[in-house]
Design a protein around this motif. Structure first.
Motif, PDB file in Angstrom:
ATOM      1  N   ALA A  50     -36.620  33.118  42.647  1.00 52.28           N
ATOM      2  CA  ALA A  50     -35.783  33.663  41.584  1.00 52.28           C
ATOM      3  C   ALA A  50     -35.473  32.572  40.569  1.00 52.28           C
ATOM      4  O   ALA A  50     -35.111  31.453  40.919  1.00 52.28           O
ATOM      5  N   VAL A  75     -24.524  32.224  39.483  1.00 50.12           N
ATOM      6  CA  VAL A  75     -25.734  32.805  40.061  1.00 50.12           C
ATOM      7  C   VAL A  75     -26.288  31.883  41.141  1.00 50.12           C
ATOM      8  O   VAL A  75     -26.714  32.346  42.214  1.00 50.12           O
ATOM      9  N   GLN A  76     -26.270  30.582  40.899  1.00 47.73           N
ATOM     10  CA  GLN A  76     -26.744  29.644  41.899  1.00 47.73           C
ATOM     11  C   GLN A  76     -25.897  29.717  43.166  1.00 47.73           C
ATOM     12  O   GLN A  76     -26.416  29.666  44.283  1.00 47.73           O
ATOM     13  N   LEU A 122     -26.929  33.037  45.002  1.00 46.60           N
ATOM     14  CA  LEU A 122     -28.298  33.181  45.507  1.00 46.60           C
ATOM     15  C   LEU A 122     -28.820  31.954  46.236  1.00 46.60           C
ATOM     16  O   LEU A 122     -29.797  32.055  46.987  1.00 46.60           O
ATOM     17  N   VAL A 124     -32.285  28.898  43.213  1.00 49.94           N
ATOM     18  CA  VAL A 124     -32.588  29.490  41.907  1.00 49.94           C
ATOM     19  C   VAL A 124     -33.185  28.396  41.030  1.00 49.94           C
ATOM     20  O   VAL A 124     -32.651  27.296  40.940  1.00 49.94           O
ATOM     21  N   LEU A 137     -31.440  41.391  47.107  1.00 49.02           N
ATOM     22  CA  LEU A 137     -31.087  40.477  46.022  1.00 49.02           C
ATOM     23  C   LEU A 137     -29.876  40.999  45.268  1.00 49.02           C
ATOM     24  O   LEU A 137     -28.939  40.247  44.948  1.00 49.02           O
ATOM     25  N   ARG A 189     -26.580  40.377  46.970  1.00 50.09           N
ATOM     26  CA  ARG A 189     -26.083  39.009  46.840  1.00 50.09           C
ATOM     27  C   ARG A 189     -25.468  38.762  45.460  1.00 50.09           C
ATOM     28  O   ARG A 189     -24.642  37.857  45.295  1.00 50.09           O
ATOM     29  N   LEU A 190     -25.855  39.559  44.483  1.00 51.46           N
ATOM     30  CA  LEU A 190     -25.282  39.422  43.142  1.00 51.46           C
ATOM     31  C   LEU A 190     -23.961  40.167  42.987  1.00 51.46           C
ATOM     32  O   LEU A 190     -23.230  39.934  42.013  1.00 51.46           O
TER      33      LEU A 190
END
Length: 268
Positions: A68, A106-107, A110, A113, A154, A157-158
């Motif tokens: 990603a 985001v890092q 996830l 990334v 995915l 997780r967001l």
């Protein structure tokens, strides 16, 4: 008139933001007599009804990369990933404030990334130009796979980003067979039977929150591979489903554009 984002706005949000699945068109979408106004009304309603939107994370059909990956937090260019259109569309601009805070979020969500210098592609900036009147810090997240179950995971997780003022926008197309576009004589022509049947099936499944049926779309949907000869424009829906926890989606935009279903949903 566009308004720039106030970078001092607090990211904290006490109301979970929705997740959007937006069917996007090629650049001429922006000149369509009805579609941009439908998207703007939707965007205005989201901004007015929810907690402050401070950042936007887009997952577009037009960027597949594993692991990603994120576009540049210091945006300085767009990706004009289309051909054969009037020159004015290659001069479009979509200037956003830096998005370093969003990159960190985001890092954290996830883990692995990859940060890149890539700009937003038209699957991100074309719908956002119509959808939002404010230029917010915006990043695009790649599709690391096209497998529905993995994309759903995915999205899960967001999901916490929705509590931090991040509007997750998943951009694809409810049906996407370019052969139908070639055969269409106008944007408002009657859709092919396969497009209409798939659109109805998809709206029924999303409307009842039937994640199992949607994950098994190739077996369960009518005209599945006619509606999607390739699957990248359908794939972002699974990120939206995962980020929303599989709740029922509400159809906000419907109808057809050159035979393609422009159905778009909001997941609260």
């Amino acid at each position: 008139e566009d308004r720039t984002h106030n970078n001092n706005k607090c990211m904290a949000s006490h109301v979970r933001l929705p997740v959007l699945f937006v069917s996007h068109g090629a650049p001429p979408l922006l000149d369509d007599p009805t579609w941009p106004s439908e998207l703007r009304a939707w965007g205005d309603a989201v901004v007015a009804a929810q907690a402050p939107v401070s950042h936007v994370l887009v997952v577009s059909a037009h960027w597949e990369a594993a692991p990603a990956s994120l576009t540049s937090p210091e945006p300085d260019h767009l990706v004009y990933d289309f051909a054969g259109f009037p020159q004015k569309y290659y001069q479009l601009e979509y200037r956003c404030p830096p998005a370093h805070e969003l990159a960190l979020l985001v890092q954290a969500a996830l883990g692995e990334v990859r940060l890149t210098q890539r700009g937003l592609d038209h699957g991100a900036y074309i719908p956002l130009m119509a959808l939002l009147g404010t230029r917010l810090p915006t990043l695009q997240l790649s599709l690391p796979t096209l497998k529905p179950q993995q994309l759903y995971a995915l999205g899960e997780r967001l999901a916490p980003l929705r509590d931090a003022g991040v509007l997750v926008v998943c951009s694809g197309f409810t049906t996407h067979n370019l052969g139908w576009v070639a055969d269409a004589d106008s944007p408002t022509c009657n859709p092919p039977q396969a497009s209409a049947a798939f659109d109805q099936w998809a709206n029924d499944a999303v409307g009842r929150g039937d994640v199992k049926a949607l994950l098994e779309w190739e077996r369960q949907a009518p005209f599945a591979r006619e509606a999607h000869p390739s699957t990248e424009h359908w794939a972002p829906l699974y990120v939206a489903l995962g980020a929303s926890g599989g709740v029922r989606g509400r159809s906000v935009v419907d109808g057809f554009w050159y035979g393609l279903a422009k159905r778009s949903w909001q997941f609260d």
